[in-house]
Design a protein around this motif. Structure first.
Motif, PDB file in Angstrom:
ATOM      1  N   SER A  25       0.851  -1.196   0.000  1.00 12.35           N
ATOM      2  CA  SER A  25       0.000   0.000   0.000  1.00 12.35           C
ATOM      3  C   SER A  25       0.881   1.238   0.000  1.00 12.35           C
ATOM      4  CB  SER A  25      -0.868   0.000   1.258  1.00 12.35           C
ATOM      5  OG  SER A  25      -1.454   1.277   1.456  1.00 12.35           O
ATOM      6  N   ASP A  26       0.359   2.336  -0.516  1.00 15.62           N
ATOM      7  CA  ASP A  26       0.983   3.635  -0.286  1.00 15.62           C
ATOM      8  C   ASP A  26       0.555   4.095   1.107  1.00 15.62           C
ATOM      9  OD1 ASP A  26       2.290   4.354  -2.897  1.00 15.62           O
ATOM     10  OD2 ASP A  26       0.311   3.808  -3.586  1.00 15.62           O
ATOM     11  N   ALA A  27       1.282   5.131   1.578  1.00 17.37           N
ATOM     12  CA  ALA A  27       2.618   4.965   1.989  1.00 17.37           C
ATOM     13  C   ALA A  27       3.153   6.122   2.800  1.00 17.37           C
ATOM     14  CB  ALA A  27       3.541   4.610   0.863  1.00 17.37           C
ATOM     15  N   LYS A  37      12.083   4.953  -2.750  1.00 14.46           N
ATOM     16  CA  LYS A  37      11.681   5.173  -4.133  1.00 14.46           C
ATOM     17  C   LYS A  37      11.902   6.626  -4.508  1.00 14.46           C
ATOM     18  CE  LYS A  37       6.773   6.182  -3.228  1.00 14.46           C
ATOM     19  NZ  LYS A  37       5.395   5.687  -3.211  1.00 14.46           N
ATOM     20  N   HIS A  38      11.872   7.041  -5.743  1.00  6.13           N
ATOM     21  CA  HIS A  38      11.785   6.272  -6.956  1.00  6.13           C
ATOM     22  C   HIS A  38      13.172   6.326  -7.563  1.00  6.13           C
ATOM     23  CE1 HIS A  38       7.835   8.224  -6.183  1.00  6.13           C
ATOM     24  NE2 HIS A  38       7.336   7.064  -6.546  1.00  6.13           N
ATOM     25  N   TYR A  39      13.823   5.172  -7.629  1.00  3.29           N
ATOM     26  CA  TYR A  39      15.208   5.032  -8.052  1.00  3.29           C
ATOM     27  C   TYR A  39      15.257   5.122  -9.569  1.00  3.29           C
ATOM     28  CZ  TYR A  39      19.864   2.800  -8.050  1.00  3.29           C
ATOM     29  OH  TYR A  39      21.192   2.515  -8.191  1.00  3.29           O
ATOM     30  N   SER A  55       9.284  -2.552  -9.787  1.00  2.63           N
ATOM     31  CA  SER A  55       9.037  -1.428 -10.697  1.00  2.63           C
ATOM     32  C   SER A  55       7.962  -0.529 -10.091  1.00  2.63           C
ATOM     33  CB  SER A  55       8.546  -1.949 -12.045  1.00  2.63           C
ATOM     34  OG  SER A  55       7.288  -2.574 -11.882  1.00  2.63           O
ATOM     35  N   ASP A  56       7.811   0.654 -10.649  1.00  5.33           N
ATOM     36  CA  ASP A  56       6.628   1.450 -10.334  1.00  5.33           C
ATOM     37  C   ASP A  56       5.466   0.867 -11.147  1.00  5.33           C
ATOM     38  OD1 ASP A  56       4.846   3.360  -9.429  1.00  5.33           O
ATOM     39  OD2 ASP A  56       6.199   5.043  -9.751  1.00  5.33           O
ATOM     40  N   TRP A  57       4.268   1.316 -10.839  1.00  4.84           N
ATOM     41  CA  TRP A  57       3.054   0.754 -11.462  1.00  4.84           C
ATOM     42  C   TRP A  57       2.926   1.252 -12.915  1.00  4.84           C
ATOM     43  CZ3 TRP A  57       4.263  -0.455  -6.899  1.00  4.84           C
ATOM     44  CH2 TRP A  57       3.517  -1.313  -6.114  1.00  4.84           C
ATOM     45  N   GLY A 104       0.599  17.798  -7.268  1.00  2.00           N
ATOM     46  CA  GLY A 104       0.425  16.359  -7.151  1.00  2.00           C
ATOM     47  C   GLY A 104       1.076  15.558  -8.241  1.00  2.00           C
ATOM     48  N   GLU A 105       0.975  14.256  -8.031  1.00  8.13           N
ATOM     49  CA  GLU A 105       1.572  13.281  -8.927  1.00  8.13           C
ATOM     50  C   GLU A 105       1.015  13.439 -10.345  1.00  8.13           C
ATOM     51  OE1 GLU A 105       1.229   9.307  -7.410  1.00  8.13           O
ATOM     52  OE2 GLU A 105       1.770   8.445  -9.353  1.00  8.13           O
ATOM     53  N   GLY A 106       1.896  13.377 -11.317  1.00  3.39           N
ATOM     54  CA  GLY A 106       1.477  13.437 -12.710  1.00  3.39           C
ATOM     55  C   GLY A 106       1.505  14.836 -13.300  1.00  3.39           C
TER      56      GLY A 106
HETATM   57  C1  BGC Z   1       3.469   6.014  -7.924  1.00  2.00           C
HETATM   58  C2  BGC Z   1       4.151   5.244  -6.824  1.00  2.00           C
HETATM   59  C3  BGC Z   1       3.128   4.451  -6.052  1.00  2.00           C
HETATM   60  C4  BGC Z   1       2.403   3.528  -7.013  1.00  2.00           C
HETATM   61  C5  BGC Z   1       1.387   2.610  -6.354  1.00  2.00           C
HETATM   62  C6  BGC Z   1       2.536   5.163  -8.763  1.00  2.00           C
HETATM   63  O1  BGC Z   1       1.712   5.964  -9.521  1.00  2.00           O
HETATM   64  O2  BGC Z   1       4.446   6.632  -8.752  1.00  2.00           O
HETATM   65  O3  BGC Z   1       4.847   6.120  -5.978  1.00  2.00           O
HETATM   66  O4  BGC Z   1       3.740   3.736  -5.022  1.00  2.00           O
HETATM   67  O5  BGC Z   1       1.731   4.340  -7.959  1.00  2.00           O
HETATM   68  O6  BGC Z   1       0.283   3.297  -5.941  1.00  2.00           O
END
Ligand code: BGC
Length: 743
Positions: free
Chosen positions: A90-92, A193-195, A271-273, A477-479
């Motif tokens: 799970s995140d995290a 992460k993220h290496y 890997s990442d998802w 945020g992410e993305g």
């Molecule tokens: C993220 C990771 C995260 C993974 C699983 C990806 O989009 O980059 O940091 O752990 O999703 O939710």
């Protein structure tokens, strides 16, 4: 790839495993013995995780997860006959996440973002947070936390900087490793992460990050190296991006040569998802594919299992490599003890809320204060609170790390955007609200709220008040990278208008990165609260009221403008999702404050800057040089080290915490700035403390790419003690003999 090439690429691993055999730990022995008993079907089944949720959206759910009580990010079936539990990740990093697929889950503690921990400069907090997060993971059956996000903040536009600890390798490594230590102490595996070099979000699946390999060793890779040494994380998660032309998850140099070769890492690489376009990554160092449906969706690639099985049958995946992948996963499971869980731990939510509060208290940074703060709590002040949804709550960053708090968000507004993460981009608000907490902290005050709907309306409210507290928020945020350093939704204009209407204006920011603050000279105080988590409002009110003496230090340099940063223009920004892009990290190892020092450019707020309501002085800086004995965990054997001792004194009239920082400022024939040591100390008025820092020799060295070793140049080194990278107070020099050491 033909058989010869395949076996050649496996060579460093085989050499590695021959060496490892000589010094096997109990976990290694168990992993080897269990793996030997496995069938090939069992082996292959361990090499992927599927999305652990039945609601895949665009990604089809795997029917095997339907039985899971608690869906999560990743699931790998266990092997009961061998006592191997299901692997559930799970995140995290900021708490146990639930992006909506556990409707009955009543919520987890939403800790402040990692950047807040970064700003606390306090490893103990990182550890406490890690312990708490792991306990909340365990009651849900999650035995792998995708935590330990530690990419360096190379670019103040990176939408994910809030999930990391800042721009410095040492600070990031010390904090990330303590989070991992906290998590793994509860028998839950943690990633780092993220290496590596996943330093921007723009088109991250198609991003080629270019860097000089030796300078990479001195920056992002050094951060991972130190963090791995300090915490032995069970897993390393690779990034989405390419590094120098090869995807992170299939990067032979970074995985086989550096991580598993030079550093001797024994855990597994996941890997990442959606970051595994081809099975050949397994030959280059990847041990487990994550969230296999995401790869199918993005790349059309089949889950690892089948192609790897075929490759094995055709002799393209050597038996040794297959065993190695499996053993690494098992080794981490055994080393951390996920197969030895007793009864679920108790979770004291009140205690976890206190930890969240403590992190926010220590990570909030007072950037500017023209005698405006703290505000008097016993006067009948007329306070105007403006904007930032401060009547509702504080905000969070978005993406896979966002945590739904106990009791739920007070409100969620869709923002949206391109790409897979668009649907996760939302304005999340945590209660209680800053307005409610300010009312408690200032019982004698009259507090009016203005939403900051228009500059003119906000100015009317501001004019009537004795003091204005203006909130500025930005959802990152992410993305998504940020195109510039402004606040969204016209907030800069609102703050400008209220500051013009009432010069007694204090600004509280909730952002994951520095912002430009065009109004900064017009306001009397600026408080950077980052994303302060579920207890954030209380911490903000306590800082404004002086109940908490601010002690956060910014772990990211605030530039005057983007023109001063290494990349005034971000390559690829604005290209449609799916476009291959290249970002050159030509600043190399000179990340953040290192860059500003090298270029002689003064930033707006230097790395390490943060004000207090008391004052501190530094005296008696003494520096000595000597061979690094390796006796202490933070100083590996080999090379030379510098030891610095000094006295810090609280010369003001309040108790407070200071973070003295030791920097290298010049090396032979080179201006070079490196953070060498830091410590957060709490001191009563008049109290002094003597501190001693022993420096990791790699921070005094450069990486010699030809010799593949660290090299200290012979000559004089200048060492300075300061309050930030821009406020150095005492300087001494010492000579080092120089030479090669380490790997
Ligand atoms: C993220 C990771 C995260 C993974 C699983 C990806 O989009 O980059 O940091 O752990 O999703 O939710």
């Amino acid at each position: 790839m033909n058989r010869l090439l395949a076996s050649l690429s496996a060579l460093p691993l085989l050499v590695g495993s021959v060496q490892a055999l000589a010094q096997e730990s109990e976990a290694d022995v168990r992993a080897r013995e269990t793996e030997q008993q496995m069938t090939d079907d069992e082996r292959f089944s361990l090499l992927i995780s599927v999305l652990g949720t039945v609601e895949g959206g665009a990604l089809p759910p795997d029917p095997r997860v339907a039985h899971l009580e608690n869906p999560s990010a990743g699931w790998t079936p266990g092997i009961p006959r061998l006592g191997i539990p299901d692997l559930q990740s799970s995140d995290a990093s900021m708490g146990v996440t639930n992006p909506g697929y556990r409707p009955d889950d009543e919520g987890a503690t939403a800790f402040p973002a990692s950047i807040v921990v970064g700003a606390s400069f306090n490893p103990e907090l990182a550890r406490e947070g890690g312990v708490a997060i792991a306990r909340e993971a365990r009651i849900r059956g999650f035995n792998i936390m995708l935590a330990g996000g530690m990419n360096l903040a190379r670019d103040v536009r990176n939408g994910r900087n809030f999930e990391y600890y800042g721009e410095d390798p040492l600070l990031s490594a010390v904090l990330a490793s303590e989070q991992v230590n906290g998590i793994q102490s509860q028998q839950v595996v943690s990633t780092l992460k993220h290496y590596t070099l996943n330093a921007n979000e723009t088109n991250r699946h198609w991003l080629d990050a270019i860097i000089d390999p030796a300078e990479h060793r001195e920056s992002d890779l050094l951060a991972f190296q130190i963090a791995i040494e300090r915490s032995e994380p069970g897993a390393i998660m690779t990034g989405y991006n390419k590094i120098n032309g090869e995807y992170a998850g299939g990067n032979r140099h970074l995985l086989n040569e550096v991580l598993k070769g030079a550093w001797g890492y024994r855990g597994y690489v996941m890997s990442d998802w959606g970051a595994t376009p081809e099975w050949q990554f397994a030959l280059h160092g990847l041990d487990q594919e994550s969230g296999a449906q995401a790869d199918k969706f993005l790349w059309g690639s089949e889950p690892f299992t089948e192609p790897l099985r075929q490759a094995h049958a055709q002799g393209k995946l050597p038996k040794e490599r297959l065993s190695d992948m499996v053993r690494r996963i098992l080794r981490s499971a055994y080393a951390v003890g996920i197969d030895k869980w007793g009864p679920a731990p108790t979770v004291d939510t009140a205690k976890h809320d206190e930890i969240a509060l403590d992190i926010a208290r220590q990570g909030i940074v007072l950037l500017k204060n023209e005698a405006a703060l703290p505000l008097a709590t016993d006067e009948p002040l007329k306070i105007a609170v403006v904007g930032g949804h401060a009547q509702q709550g504080v905000i969070s960053g978005t993406g896979s790390g966002a945590v739904a708090p106990v009791g739920g968000f007070v409100s969620v507004t869709e923002i949206g955007g391109a790409g897979l993460m668009g649907k996760h981009r939302k304005l999340f608000l945590f209660q209680p609200s800053p307005v409610d907490e300010l009312r408690k902290a200032f019982p004698s005050a009259q507090i009016d709220f203005d939403p900051g709907y228009t500059p003119a309306e906000a100015a009317l409210t501001a004019r009537r008040a004795d003091v204005v507290i203006a909130f500025g928020i930005r959802v990152e945020g992410e993305g998504f990278d940020l195109p510039d350093l402004s606040l969204p939704w016209g907030q800069d204009a609102v703050i400008d208008a209220v500051a013009a209407a009432n010069p007694n204006t204090i600004v509280v920011l909730q952002t994951g990165n520095p912002v430009s603050m065009p109004w900064r000279d017009k306001v009397r105080a600026i408080v950077q609260a980052w994303y302060p988590g579920q207890a954030g409002s209380r911490a903000i009110a306590e800082v404004l009221a002086g109940k908490v003496n601010p002690s956060g230090r910014t772990p990211i340099t605030w530039p005057m403008s983007l023109a001063d940063t290494p990349r005034p223009t971000l390559a690829g920004l604005g290209t449609p999702w799916g476009t291959p892009i290249t970002i050159r990290y030509d600043e190399g190892a000179e990340v953040g404050y290192r860059w500003y020092a090298k270029k002689d450019v003064k930033p707006l707020y230097a790395f390490g800057h943060g004000l207090s309501y008391t004052r501190f002085s530094y005296d008696d800086l003494k520096i000595s040089a000597g061979a690094a004995a390796g006796a202490k965990a933070d100083v590996p054997a080999g090379g030379e080290t510098v030891t610095a001792s000094f006295t810090v004194t609280n010369t003001g009239d309040r108790e407070g915490a200071d973070v003295p920082q030791l920097y290298l400022t010049a090396a032979p024939n080179e201006k070079r700035m490196r953070l060498l040591g830091f410590e957060r100390v709490v001191l009563k008025p008049g109290e002094s403390r003597q501190l001693t820092f022993t420096v990791d020799p790699r921070l005094l060295a450069r990486f010699d790419g030809k010799a593949n070793q660290w090299r200290i140049a012979e000559g004089a080194y200048r060492i300075a003690l300061g309050k930030s990278a821009g406020d150095l107070l005492l300087t001494e020099s010492t000579k080092l003999e120089g030479g090669l050491f380490g790997k």
